[in-house]
Design an enzyme around this catalytic site. Structure first.
Site, PDB file in Angstrom:
ATOM      1  N   SER A  33     -11.596   0.086   9.918  1.00 24.94           N
ATOM      2  CA  SER A  33     -12.492  -1.068  10.012  1.00 24.94           C
ATOM      3  C   SER A  33     -13.213  -1.231   8.668  1.00 24.94           C
ATOM      4  O   SER A  33     -13.744  -0.259   8.131  1.00 24.94           O
ATOM      5  CB  SER A  33     -13.510  -0.817  11.132  1.00 24.94           C
ATOM      6  OG  SER A  33     -14.408  -1.897  11.224  1.00 24.94           O
ATOM      7  N   GLY A  34     -13.171  -2.436   8.122  1.00 22.41           N
ATOM      8  CA  GLY A  34     -13.806  -2.686   6.833  1.00 22.41           C
ATOM      9  C   GLY A  34     -12.931  -2.373   5.634  1.00 22.41           C
ATOM     10  O   GLY A  34     -13.375  -2.478   4.488  1.00 22.41           O
ATOM     11  N   GLY A  36     -10.318  -4.077   4.723  1.00 15.98           N
ATOM     12  CA  GLY A  36      -9.866  -5.323   4.080  1.00 15.98           C
ATOM     13  C   GLY A  36      -8.694  -6.010   4.765  1.00 15.98           C
ATOM     14  O   GLY A  36      -8.134  -6.971   4.220  1.00 15.98           O
ATOM     15  N   LYS A  37      -8.324  -5.581   5.951  1.00 20.00           N
ATOM     16  CA  LYS A  37      -7.153  -6.163   6.636  1.00 20.00           C
ATOM     17  C   LYS A  37      -7.313  -7.668   6.853  1.00 20.00           C
ATOM     18  O   LYS A  37      -6.429  -8.446   6.498  1.00 20.00           O
ATOM     19  CB  LYS A  37      -6.943  -5.471   8.004  1.00 20.00           C
ATOM     20  CG  LYS A  37      -6.834  -3.966   7.944  1.00 20.00           C
ATOM     21  CD  LYS A  37      -6.639  -3.362   9.323  1.00 20.00           C
ATOM     22  CE  LYS A  37      -7.780  -3.569  10.299  1.00 20.00           C
ATOM     23  NZ  LYS A  37      -9.056  -2.918   9.923  1.00 20.00           N
ATOM     24  N   SER A  38      -8.442  -8.061   7.443  1.00 23.62           N
ATOM     25  CA  SER A  38      -8.640  -9.488   7.773  1.00 23.62           C
ATOM     26  C   SER A  38      -8.774 -10.317   6.501  1.00 23.62           C
ATOM     27  O   SER A  38      -8.197 -11.405   6.398  1.00 23.62           O
ATOM     28  CB  SER A  38      -9.894  -9.679   8.620  1.00 23.62           C
ATOM     29  OG  SER A  38      -9.871  -8.836   9.720  1.00 23.62           O
ATOM     30  N   SER A 105      -4.612  -0.201  14.092  1.00 22.73           N
ATOM     31  CA  SER A 105      -3.372   0.511  14.461  1.00 22.73           C
ATOM     32  C   SER A 105      -3.396   1.942  13.897  1.00 22.73           C
ATOM     33  O   SER A 105      -2.608   2.280  13.016  1.00 22.73           O
ATOM     34  CB  SER A 105      -2.129  -0.264  14.015  1.00 22.73           C
ATOM     35  OG  SER A 105      -2.238  -0.837  12.741  1.00 22.73           O
TER      36      SER A 105
END
Ligand SMILES: Nc1ncnc2c1ncn2[C@@H]1O[C@H](COP(=O)(O)OS(=O)(=O)O)[C@@H](OP(=O)(O)O)[C@H]1O
Ligand SMILES: Nc1ncnc2c1ncn2[C@@H]1O[C@H](COP(=O)(O)OP(=O)(O)O)[C@@H](O)[C@H]1O
Length: 198
Positions: A33-34, A36-38, A105
């Site tokens: 989380s955080g 940079g995926k999105s 994931s």
């Protein structure tokens, strides 16, 4: 198992791809989380869209508000979450779309099962690689703070494991690179694979 027969349809994936002028593809972003995926999925999608490609982003937060609203963050729920998203990405691939999937994931065997749904060349795994202290300092949604306070159980990187990919198609150091540099790195790979004009 059950008496099911997959239907053959008149319009094939290849026919859809010929009509639109590019192949379908699944780009799978994994990371804490955080990490940079999105951000990267959105930026790459925009660039592909402007280059005339059909695209769609599947993202943890939006999928978990709908299709996977019955799932939490236990190991077995994450397993089911990733299984469903993998199957959904496969449908999008049949539709000819370039799908950008952004999910933590965290478990290697779940990612491996997703990869096994696709032919080589139809699936790219991108590891958004940033140490937990960097992601925590970003704390984009304030979730690390809550997790440290014990308000979110089984939070990835704090109280639930993240198994880093061993052989992703791309590993991006999002702690050291700017967003623009990371997007360029991804586009260089996409162009080697024949996608987008850059
Ligand atoms: N316990 C716990 N652990 C990790 N993440 C949590 C948790 N609770 C809520 N969230 C929020 O859910 C987003 C991750 O959902 P995913 O579907 O990507 O998770 S997973 O792949 O099934 O592990 C994640 O989004 P990102 O920050 O974009 O990764 C969080 O916003
Ligand atoms: N190279 C990079 N790639 C992606 N995000 C980056 C990068 N450098 C800094 N960031 C920042 O890190 C944060 C990542 O947040 P987000 O995309 O929501 O992560 P995730 O979807 O993995 O939870 C954003 O504030 C983004 O601007």
């Amino acid at each position: 198992m059950m008496n099911l027969t997959p239907s053959g349809f008149m319009v094939s994936r290849v026919m859809r791809e010929e009509l639109q002028g590019h192949r379908g593809l699944v780009i799978w972003f994994t990371g804490l989380s955080g990490s940079g995926k999105s951000t990267l999925a959105r930026a790459v999608e925009e660039k592909l869209h402007l280059a005339g490609c059909r695209t769609f982003v599947l993202d943890g937060d939006n999928v978990r508000l709908g299709l996977c609203r019955d799932l939490g963050f236990s190991t077995s729920d994450r397993h089911e979450n990733i299984r469903r998203v993998g199957e959904m990405a496969k449908l999008f691939l049949e539709a000819g779309v370039i799908t950008l999937a952004a999910f933590i994931s965290p478990f290697a065997d779940d990612r491996q099962r997703v990869r096994a749904l696709f032919s080589a060349g139809d699936f790219l795994e991108i590891y958004c690689n940033a140490p937990v202290d960097v992601c925590e300092a970003r704390d984009v949604k304030g979730l690390y703070k809550k997790a440290r306070q014990g308000l979110i159980p089984e939070f990835t990187g704090v109280s639930s494991a993240y198994q880093a990919p061993v052989a992703p198609e791309l590993s991006i150091d999002t702690a050291r690179q700017t967003v623009d540099q990371s997007v360029s790195t991804i586009f260089a790979l996409l162009q080697r694979r024949g996608f987008g004009s850059g």
